[in-house]
Enzyme design. Structure first.
Site, PDB file in Angstrom:
ATOM      1  CB  THR A  34      -0.934   0.006   1.224  1.00 26.66           C
ATOM      2  OG1 THR A  34      -1.741  -1.173   1.206  1.00 26.66           O
ATOM      3  CG2 THR A  34      -1.841   1.224   1.207  1.00 26.66           C
ATOM      4  CD  GLN A 255      -1.678 -11.839   0.904  1.00 34.88           C
ATOM      5  OE1 GLN A 255      -2.502 -11.353   1.663  1.00 34.88           O
ATOM      6  NE2 GLN A 255      -0.519 -11.236   0.643  1.00 34.88           N
TER       7      GLN A 255
END
Length: 750
Positions: A34, A255
Site C-alpha cells: 500500500t 493471497q
C-alpha cells in the site's frame, strides 16, 4: 520526495520510480504494498502527471480513503482530483455520466443483494415455480456467475452446455428467470452490483466513442489486489490502458482466495502473456511478522504447484514458536483460546484489540463468544448483520430511493404499506400486474390510481402518492440530503412509529435511524463531498461494504472474531486460527480438485500472515455438526507446516496417561480423535483429475470407490438405518472407515 524515497528498500524504490509501460508488482504479505502504491501515485504527480488522468482501483472504500489521505499528505490538495475508489464505485460514476447510452437515467438505483433476491422471489412466484427448488440464493448466484463471465441473458438461454447444467440441477427455468430479472431491473431503472461491471463492459464494447474518451482520459491505471479481479474487471482495465499502456498491477497470487466470488487467479498468473514487455518487481521483505511466522507461512504455501515463485523473508526478531492447542470439544476449544487471551493480556499488558480469532465459517463463533463473555472480555464480530442491512435502516433508505427514482419496484414494495396504511399484498400485486400489462412504470398507476382502479383501496394509495409528490418537491428545490431525509423520516411516520415502541428493541431501532440521519449530516458537512444531494448520498451508501463500516458503539478496544476471508488485508499482534480440522479447514466442499485445495491452502497462508508477534493454532477432537456429535481429526495443514516451528506441548497436556513426549514426533503420533486406539498418519491423497462425487443411492457391497482424502477402497459393508445410510469402506493402506453416505463424497470407480 527525497525524504520518503530514503525509507524504501531497493525493489520498493524501483516500483515507485518506474516510468512508462506496464508494471507488475508481486507483493508478499506484509511487504508494504500500500505504501509503494501510494508513493508511486505521489511520485507521478510530483513529476508532472495531471491527477485527473490517474485511475486507481481498490477493493474497499476504506483502502481508497486511506490511500488518498496518504497521497494528500505528500502532494497536497491535488490528490483529491485522482479517480480513486473501488471498481464498483468508479464504474458506477462512469455509468451515471454515460447512462443515456444504455437507456438508463443518471439517477438509477443500485440494488443490493436483498433487493435482488426479493425480485427473484417475486419472479419465481409469478412463474409458478417451486421455491424449494428455485431458491433465491441459488438463482441469484447462478445469474451473478453468468454476469461475471459476461454471459448475457440471451446468451445464457441459447447456450446448450449451460442448459444441460441447469437441467441436471433440476432448474431448467434459470435462463427464463435471468431474462425476466434483467428486464425488470431495466424497467425499474436499477442495476445490481454485478451490473456495474457488466454494463461497463457493454458500454465500452458497444460505444467506441465512450471507450475512446476514457482511454485518453486515463494516462495511468493502477489496480490493487489484482489477484482478486474477475474476468469482467480485468477486461475493463485492459481496455482502459490499451492506448497509453501504463497499467500497474499490485498483487500476490498466494493471497488469491475469492474464487467463489468469481475471482480468477489466472489474471495475475498470465499477466506477462498479455503484456510481454511488462516489468516485474517482487517485494519479498516482510515488515510485519516474526521470522518464525514468515517461515511457517513459506513452508505452507510452498506446497502449491500453481504460483509465482518468490522468497519472502524478514529481518524482524525470530519470535516464539507457533502454539498448537488440542481440545476435547468445540466448547473446550472456546474456553482454552479465551483463557489464553486473558493470560496473554495480563502477562504482557495488552489490549483487547491486539487479538483476533480467525475461523473458516461464521458458525464457529458461538463457542468463542460464550467463553469470552464468561471472562468479561469485550469482542466484536466482523461480518455480522451490516448496519445498512437492518430493517429500520432499509425502510428509510427505501423511501429515499423511491423519491429519487419512482421506477424502483423493490423500494416501492417495501414502503407502500409502511407505516401501515391498510394496503395489502393483494392490492400491491394488482398494481404490479396492471403496470406490466400496460407496460408503464408502477408509479404511473399509483400517481393516477383513480384512473386505473376503483374501490376503497384507492384512498390510502392516493394519500401515499400525495406524500411522495410532496417529498419530490423538496428535491426539486435542491435541498441537501440531510434536509430531505429528516423531513421524510418525520413526515412518513417512521420515526413516530419507532419512538412509540418502548421495548428495548424498539429503542435500539429508533437510535439506529437517528444514527443514519447523523451519517447523512456527516456526508453533507464533509468538504470532500462536492455534491450534497440525496442521490449522491444514496450512491455512496449502496457501494459500502461491511469492511467500510465503523463499530456500532465506537469502542474499538475489542477482540476481533471473523472469518479468514474477512481478515484479508488486516493484521493483529496475536492471532488464533481455530477449528484446524479435516473437513472444516480445509473445507469438505474444497476437496474435489487440486485447484480447490490450493485455494484453501492460500486461505491458510492468508490467516498465518495476519499475525505480527504471536500465532496459535487450535483444533477440537469432537464438535457438533448438524445436530450430531462428530469425531474430528486434525487438519492436513497442521502437518504441512514445518514441524520445527511448532510448539505442540498443549496437544498432549490432557494425555499424560499415554506418556507421550511433547515433541513434534509425539504430536504426529497422537494427533486425532481420542476414540481411536491406534493412529495412522494423516492422509495426503490427491483426488483424481476427473474426481466428481457419484450418486451413492445405488451403492453396493464390493464396489470400488474413491474418497477425496482417503483414496481408493472397496465397500465391505452397507448399514441402512432409516434415513441414515452408512458404508464401511476398506481403504488401501489405511484400513476401514465408516462413512455417512449423506455427507461423504465418493466417486464410484467404473
Amino acid at each position: 520526495m527525497t525524504d520518503y524515497l530514503t525509507g524504501l528498500n531497493e525493489p520498493q524504490r524501483q516500483a515507485v520510480m518506474h516510468g512508462e509501460g506496464p508494471l507488475m508488482i508481486i507483493a508478499g504479505a506484509g511487504s508494504g504494498k500500500t505504501r509503494v502504491l501510494t508513493l508511486r501515485i505521489a511520485y507521478l504527480i510530483e513529476n508532472g502527471v495531471d491527477p485527473f488522468r490517474i485511475l486507481s482501483l481498490t477493493f474497499t472504500n476504506k483502502a481508497a480513503a486511506e490511500m488518498r489521505h496518504r497521497i494528500e499528505n505528500s502532494v497536497g490538495y491535488e490528490a483529491r482530483n485522482i479517480w480513486m475508489g473501488t471498481f464498483h464505485s468508479v464504474f458506477a460514476k462512469i455509468l451515471r455520466i454515460e447512462a443515456r447510452y444504455l437507456g438508463y437515467t443518471s439517477d438509477f438505483s443500485i440494488y443490493d443483494t436483498d433487493d435482488s433476491k426479493s425480485l427473484l422471489r417475486s419472479l419465481v412466484k409469478e412463474f409458478n415455480l417451486d421455491d424449494k427448488i428455485y431458491k433465491p440464493n441459488v438463482v441469484f448466484n447462478r445469474i451473478s456467475g453468468a454476469k461475471n463471465r459476461l454471459v448475457s441473458a440471451d446468451d445464457y438461454l441459447n447456450n446448450s452446455i449451460i442448459k444441460a447444467d441447469d437441467d441436471a440441477a433440476r432448474m431448467p427455468e434459470i435462463g427464463r428467470l435471468y431474462k425476466a430479472y434483467t428486464v425488470r431491473c431495466f424497467q425499474a431503472n436499477a442495476m445490481d452490483f454485478d451490473d456495474l461491471l457488466y454494463n461497463t463492459n457493454v458500454l465500452f464494447r458497444d460505444f467506441p466513442e465512450v471507450l475512446h474518451k476514457y482511454q485518453h482520459k486515463f494516462q495511468y491505471v493502477m489496480v490493487d489486489e489484482f489477484q482478486d479481479t474477475n474476468v469482467s474487471q480485468y477486461l475493463i482495465t485492459r481496455k482502459l490502458s490499451a492506448v497509453h499502456r501504463n497499467i500497474c498491477i499490485v498483487g500476490d497470487d498466494a493471497q488469491s482466495i475469492y474464487a467463489f466470488r468469481g475471482a480468477n487467479i489466472e489474471n495475475i498468473l498470465n499477466f506477462e502473456k498479455d503484456f510481454p514487455d511488462v516489468k516485474t518487481i517482487k517485494l519479498e521483505q516482510n515488515y510485519r511478522s516474526t521470522q518464525t511466522i514468515v517461515n511457517t507461512a513459506n513452508s505452507v504455501i510452498a506446497r502449491n504447484k500453481t504460483q509465482l515463485k518468490k522468497e519472502v523473508f524478514t529481518v524482524n526478531e525470530e519470535g516464539s514458536l507457533i502454539e498448537v492447542v488440542k481440545a476435547n470439544s468445540d466448547n473446550e476449544e472456546g474456553r482454552l483460546v479465551s483463557t489464553s487471551i486473558f493470560e496473554e493480556k495480563m502477562q504482557h499488558n495488552l489490549q483487547n484489540n491486539d487479538f483476533a480469532i480467525l475461523y473458516r465459517t461464521n458458525a464457529q463463533s458461538r463457542a468463542f463468544e460464550e467463553a469470552l463473555r464468561r471472562l468479561n472480555l469485550k469482542y466484536r464480530i466482523v461480518g455480522g448483520l451490516s448496519f445498512y442491512q437492518r430493517k429500520e435502516i432499509k425502510d428509510l433508505l427505501s423511501y429515499l430511493r423511491y423519491i429519487v427514482n419512482q421506477q424502483d419496484e423493490e423500494a416501492f414494495k417495501r414502503i407502500i404499506n409502511l407505516p401501515k396504511r391498510g394496503i395489502g399484498d393483494t392490492t400491491v400485486a394488482k398494481i404490479t400486474v396492471l403496470a406490466a400489462e400496460k407496460q408503464v412504470p408502477i408509479w404511473e398507476i399509483v400517481s393516477n390510481i383513480n384512473q386505473h382502479v376503483s374501490g376503497r383501496s384507492t384512498v390510502p394509495i392516493e394519500q401515499f402518492a400525495t406524500l411522495i409528490k410532496s417529498f419530490k418537491l423538496l428535491l426539486e428545490q435542491q435541498k441537501d440530503a440531510f434536509e430531505v431525509a429528516t423531513h421524510v423520516a418525520k413526515t412518513s411516520g417512521i420515526l413516530r412509529e419507532l419512538y412509540e415502541d418502548k421495548t428495548v428493541e424498539g429503542l435500539s431501532r429508533y437510535e439506529n435511524v437517528q444514527e443514519l440521519l447523523n451519517a447523512i449530516k456527516e456526508f453533507v458537512d464533509n468538504p470532500d463531498n462536492e455534491e450534497k444531494s440525496l442521490s449522491a448520498f444514496l450512491q455512496s451508501v449502496s457501494l459500502l461494504t461491511n469492511a467500510d463500516e465503523p463499530d456500532d458503539d465506537g469502542d474499538n478496544d475489542r477482540i476481533t472474531l471473523m472469518t479468514i476471508h474477512s481478515a484479508k488485508g488486516l493484521e493483529f499482534r496475536n492471532v488464533y486460527i481455530v477449528g484446524m480440522e479435516e473437513d472444516l479447514f480445509p473445507s469438505q466442499m474444497m476437496l474435489e480438485s487440486r485447484q480447490d485445495l490450493e485455494e484453501e491452502r492460500r486461505l491458510f497462508y492468508v490467516a498465518i500472515t495476519r499475525a505480527r508477534h504471536k500465532l496459535t493454532f487450535s483444533y477440537a477432537e469432537s464438535r457438533y455438526q448438524w445436530g450430531r456429535l462428530k469425531m474430528c481429526e486434525p487438519s492436513r495443514f497442521l502437518l504441512e507446516v514445518d514441524q520445527r516451528f511448532l510448539n505442540t506441548s498443549k496437544t498432549t497436556r490432557n494425555l499424560a496417561q499415554r506418556d507421550t513426549p511433547a515433541t513434534p514426533m509425539g504430536f504426529l503420533k497422537n494427533i486425532g480423535p481420542k476414540s481411536a486406539p491406534t493412529r495412522t498418519p494423516p492422509v495426503t491423497h490427491q483426488p483424481s483429475d476427473n474426481f466428481t462425487p457419484s450418486d451413492t443411492s445405488g451403492l453396493t457391497e464390493g464396489q470400488q470407490v474413491e474418497h477425496p482424502k482417503f483414496g481408493f477402497g472397496v465397500v465391505s459393508k452397507l448399514d441402512v438405518n432409516g434415513t441414515d445410510r452408512k458404508a464401511i469402506v476398506k481403504f488401501d493402506g489405511i484400513g476401514e472407515k465408516t462413512l455417512l453416505l449423506s455427507f461423504a463424497k465418493l466417486r464410484i470407480v467404473e
